[in-house]
Write a protein that holds these residues in place. Structure first.
Motif, PDB file in Angstrom:
ATOM      1  N   GLY A 196      84.299  70.630  26.032  1.00 38.00           N
ATOM      2  CA  GLY A 196      83.203  71.422  25.483  1.00 38.00           C
ATOM      3  C   GLY A 196      82.721  70.890  24.147  1.00 38.00           C
ATOM      4  N   ILE A 197      83.660  70.535  23.261  1.00 39.13           N
ATOM      5  CA  ILE A 197      83.279  69.986  21.957  1.00 39.13           C
ATOM      6  C   ILE A 197      82.562  68.651  22.134  1.00 39.13           C
ATOM      7  N   ALA A 198      83.083  67.800  23.022  1.00 38.54           N
ATOM      8  CA  ALA A 198      82.437  66.506  23.276  1.00 38.54           C
ATOM      9  C   ALA A 198      81.023  66.708  23.811  1.00 38.54           C
ATOM     10  N   PHE A 199      80.881  67.664  24.710  1.00 39.97           N
ATOM     11  CA  PHE A 199      79.563  67.971  25.280  1.00 39.97           C
ATOM     12  C   PHE A 199      78.606  68.454  24.201  1.00 39.97           C
ATOM     13  N   SER A 200      79.064  69.382  23.370  1.00 38.70           N
ATOM     14  CA  SER A 200      78.183  69.977  22.368  1.00 38.70           C
ATOM     15  C   SER A 200      77.752  68.970  21.309  1.00 38.70           C
ATOM     16  N   LYS A 201      78.616  68.010  20.985  1.00 36.98           N
ATOM     17  CA  LYS A 201      78.296  67.042  19.939  1.00 36.98           C
ATOM     18  C   LYS A 201      77.521  65.838  20.467  1.00 36.98           C
ATOM     19  N   LEU A 202      77.785  65.435  21.704  1.00 33.96           N
ATOM     20  CA  LEU A 202      77.183  64.208  22.225  1.00 33.96           C
ATOM     21  C   LEU A 202      75.998  64.456  23.158  1.00 33.96           C
ATOM     22  N   LEU A 203      76.141  65.418  24.078  1.00 30.77           N
ATOM     23  CA  LEU A 203      75.126  65.616  25.105  1.00 30.77           C
ATOM     24  C   LEU A 203      74.163  66.760  24.813  1.00 30.77           C
ATOM     25  N   TYR A 204      74.652  67.793  24.160  1.00 27.84           N
ATOM     26  CA  TYR A 204      73.801  68.966  23.914  1.00 27.84           C
ATOM     27  C   TYR A 204      72.493  68.624  23.191  1.00 27.84           C
ATOM     28  N   PRO A 205      72.530  67.854  22.088  1.00 28.21           N
ATOM     29  CA  PRO A 205      71.257  67.547  21.401  1.00 28.21           C
ATOM     30  C   PRO A 205      70.273  66.787  22.291  1.00 28.21           C
ATOM     31  N   VAL A 206      70.792  65.862  23.092  1.00 27.59           N
ATOM     32  CA  VAL A 206      69.931  65.068  23.983  1.00 27.59           C
ATOM     33  C   VAL A 206      69.324  65.954  25.061  1.00 27.59           C
ATOM     34  N   LEU A 207      70.156  66.789  25.677  1.00 30.51           N
ATOM     35  CA  LEU A 207      69.675  67.654  26.744  1.00 30.51           C
ATOM     36  C   LEU A 207      68.700  68.702  26.225  1.00 30.51           C
ATOM     37  N   LYS A 208      68.967  69.241  25.065  1.00 28.61           N
ATOM     38  CA  LYS A 208      68.074  70.253  24.492  1.00 28.61           C
ATOM     39  C   LYS A 208      66.688  69.658  24.246  1.00 28.61           C
ATOM     40  N   LYS A 209      66.655  68.431  23.731  1.00 29.37           N
ATOM     41  CA  LYS A 209      65.379  67.762  23.487  1.00 29.37           C
ATOM     42  C   LYS A 209      64.661  67.477  24.797  1.00 29.37           C
ATOM     43  N   LEU A 210      65.437  67.069  25.800  1.00 23.87           N
ATOM     44  CA  LEU A 210      64.853  66.763  27.103  1.00 23.87           C
ATOM     45  C   LEU A 210      64.277  68.009  27.754  1.00 23.87           C
ATOM     46  N   PHE A 211      65.030  69.103  27.720  1.00 21.91           N
ATOM     47  CA  PHE A 211      64.589  70.327  28.375  1.00 21.91           C
ATOM     48  C   PHE A 211      63.438  71.013  27.646  1.00 21.91           C
ATOM     49  N   SER A 212      63.213  70.639  26.397  1.00 21.68           N
ATOM     50  CA  SER A 212      62.130  71.249  25.641  1.00 21.68           C
ATOM     51  C   SER A 212      60.762  70.671  26.014  1.00 21.68           C
ATOM     52  N   ARG A 213      60.750  69.573  26.731  1.00 17.26           N
ATOM     53  CA  ARG A 213      59.494  68.943  27.099  1.00 17.26           C
ATOM     54  C   ARG A 213      58.846  69.641  28.288  1.00 17.26           C
ATOM     55  N   GLN A 214      57.552  69.551  28.333  1.00 21.43           N
ATOM     56  CA  GLN A 214      56.805  70.103  29.462  1.00 21.43           C
ATOM     57  C   GLN A 214      56.949  69.163  30.656  1.00 21.43           C
ATOM     58  N   LEU A 215      57.490  69.669  31.749  1.00 19.22           N
ATOM     59  CA  LEU A 215      57.734  68.830  32.916  1.00 19.22           C
ATOM     60  C   LEU A 215      56.461  68.647  33.736  1.00 19.22           C
ATOM     61  N   PRO A 216      56.196  67.422  34.221  1.00 21.57           N
ATOM     62  CA  PRO A 216      55.013  67.204  35.069  1.00 21.57           C
ATOM     63  C   PRO A 216      55.163  67.905  36.411  1.00 21.57           C
ATOM     64  N   LYS A 217      54.060  68.110  37.090  1.00 20.66           N
ATOM     65  CA  LYS A 217      54.061  68.817  38.369  1.00 20.66           C
ATOM     66  C   LYS A 217      54.933  68.121  39.395  1.00 20.66           C
ATOM     67  N   LEU A 218      54.914  66.778  39.414  1.00 21.33           N
ATOM     68  CA  LEU A 218      55.724  66.024  40.375  1.00 21.33           C
ATOM     69  C   LEU A 218      57.196  66.322  40.171  1.00 21.33           C
ATOM     70  N   TRP A 219      57.640  66.389  38.918  1.00 24.01           N
ATOM     71  CA  TRP A 219      59.049  66.662  38.644  1.00 24.01           C
ATOM     72  C   TRP A 219      59.433  68.070  39.094  1.00 24.01           C
ATOM     73  N   ARG A 220      58.532  69.020  38.931  1.00 27.18           N
ATOM     74  CA  ARG A 220      58.814  70.377  39.399  1.00 27.18           C
ATOM     75  C   ARG A 220      58.946  70.413  40.917  1.00 27.18           C
ATOM     76  N   MET A 221      58.151  69.616  41.609  1.00 23.85           N
ATOM     77  CA  MET A 221      58.253  69.530  43.065  1.00 23.85           C
ATOM     78  C   MET A 221      59.586  68.896  43.481  1.00 23.85           C
ATOM     79  N   ILE A 222      59.998  67.868  42.737  1.00 18.54           N
ATOM     80  CA  ILE A 222      61.289  67.228  43.010  1.00 18.54           C
ATOM     81  C   ILE A 222      62.428  68.223  42.793  1.00 18.54           C
ATOM     82  N   THR A 223      62.312  68.997  41.726  1.00 19.61           N
ATOM     83  CA  THR A 223      63.332  70.008  41.440  1.00 19.61           C
ATOM     84  C   THR A 223      63.430  71.025  42.566  1.00 19.61           C
ATOM     85  N   LEU A 224      62.286  71.476  43.060  1.00 22.69           N
ATOM     86  CA  LEU A 224      62.276  72.443  44.157  1.00 22.69           C
ATOM     87  C   LEU A 224      62.917  71.856  45.408  1.00 22.69           C
ATOM     88  N   ALA A 225      62.574  70.601  45.729  1.00 20.70           N
ATOM     89  CA  ALA A 225      63.148  69.950  46.916  1.00 20.70           C
ATOM     90  C   ALA A 225      64.659  69.801  46.771  1.00 20.70           C
TER      91      ALA A 225
END
Length: 224
Positions: free
Chosen positions: A139-168
């Motif tokens: 958990g500590i490794a995740f929060s220090k290494l991956l959490y900042p990267v994932l938070k930045k990634l998830f904050s972006r507006q996803l394109p329509k194609l990516w939303r379709m991929i997610t649904l599939a």
């Protein structure tokens, strides 16, 4: 979800990007990461690779997927807290995920996929002090290494194609989980000596027979 805090002179707003799409991909990423981690651990421990996939199709160790979701939410909630409190929260969440996953599996299918009975200070073989500490480190490794990267990634507006991929992908995972549950349930019936000529049972007997299931789920054990 948006958290709003107010003061005497100003009002600050902090957006917390928590949505279904984010939760789904956290689950998938965590499941794949867990599959790889468990396989590498088997190589280190016994010198050979071993599959720890929870689903019949793909490389998904779902207990790690649930753990990743819990850790991400806790990392966001406790990011301003001290490391000891964060570690305790990660250990508790990991232990709860393992305990209830094991309990649900045994209740539904009469089987278990891990047994910590040989570990010091364990609870019914479902969780142990050793594994709880490991969850804290992860958990500590995740929060220090991956959490900042994932938070930045998830904050972006996803394109329509990516939303379709997610649904599939979500549809595939739901089907995968349903087929996996049915395959394990039919396997448990065969272990109990229950024979039937029902077409659905025959399908699973042909495509997911005992030999296939034993190879795919090498650590799954059934009770008496």
């Amino acid at each position: 979800m948006e958290i709003v805090s107010s003061g005497s002179k100003s009002v600050s707003k902090r957006a917390v990007h928590i949505n279904v799409t984010m939760i789904f991909w956290l689950f998938v990423i965590g499941s794949v990461f867990g599959f790889i981690l468990e396989g590498l651990w088997c190589i280190f421990r016994s010198g050979h690779w071993e599959s720890h996939s929870s689903l019949v199709w793909g490389t998904f160790c779902t207990v790690y997927g649930f753990g990743a979701v819990a850790v991400y939410l806790l990392a966001d909630l406790l990011r301003e807290k001290n490391i000891l409190l964060q570690s305790a929260a990660f250990m508790l969440s990991g232990a709860l995920v393992e305990y209830f996953t094991s309990w649900i599996q045994e209740f539904c299918f009469g089987s278990t996929s891990w047994d910590y009975s040989g570990h010091f200070f364990n609870i019914g073989g479902r969780v142990s002090l050793q594994m709880t500490l490991i969850w804290g480190v992860l958990g500590i490794a995740f929060s220090k290494l991956l959490y900042p990267v994932l938070k930045k990634l998830f904050s972006r507006q996803l394109p329509k194609l990516w939303r379709m991929i997610t649904l599939a992908c979500a549809v595939f995972m739901v089907i995968n989980a349903a087929v996996s549950c049915a395959a394990v349930l039919r396997w448990s019936q065969r272990q109990a000596g229950f024979e039937t000529k029902h077409p659905v049972a025959v399908f699973f007997d042909q495509h997911f027979d005992n030999r296939w299931m034993e190879h795919h789920y090498p650590n799954m054990k059934f009770g008496d």
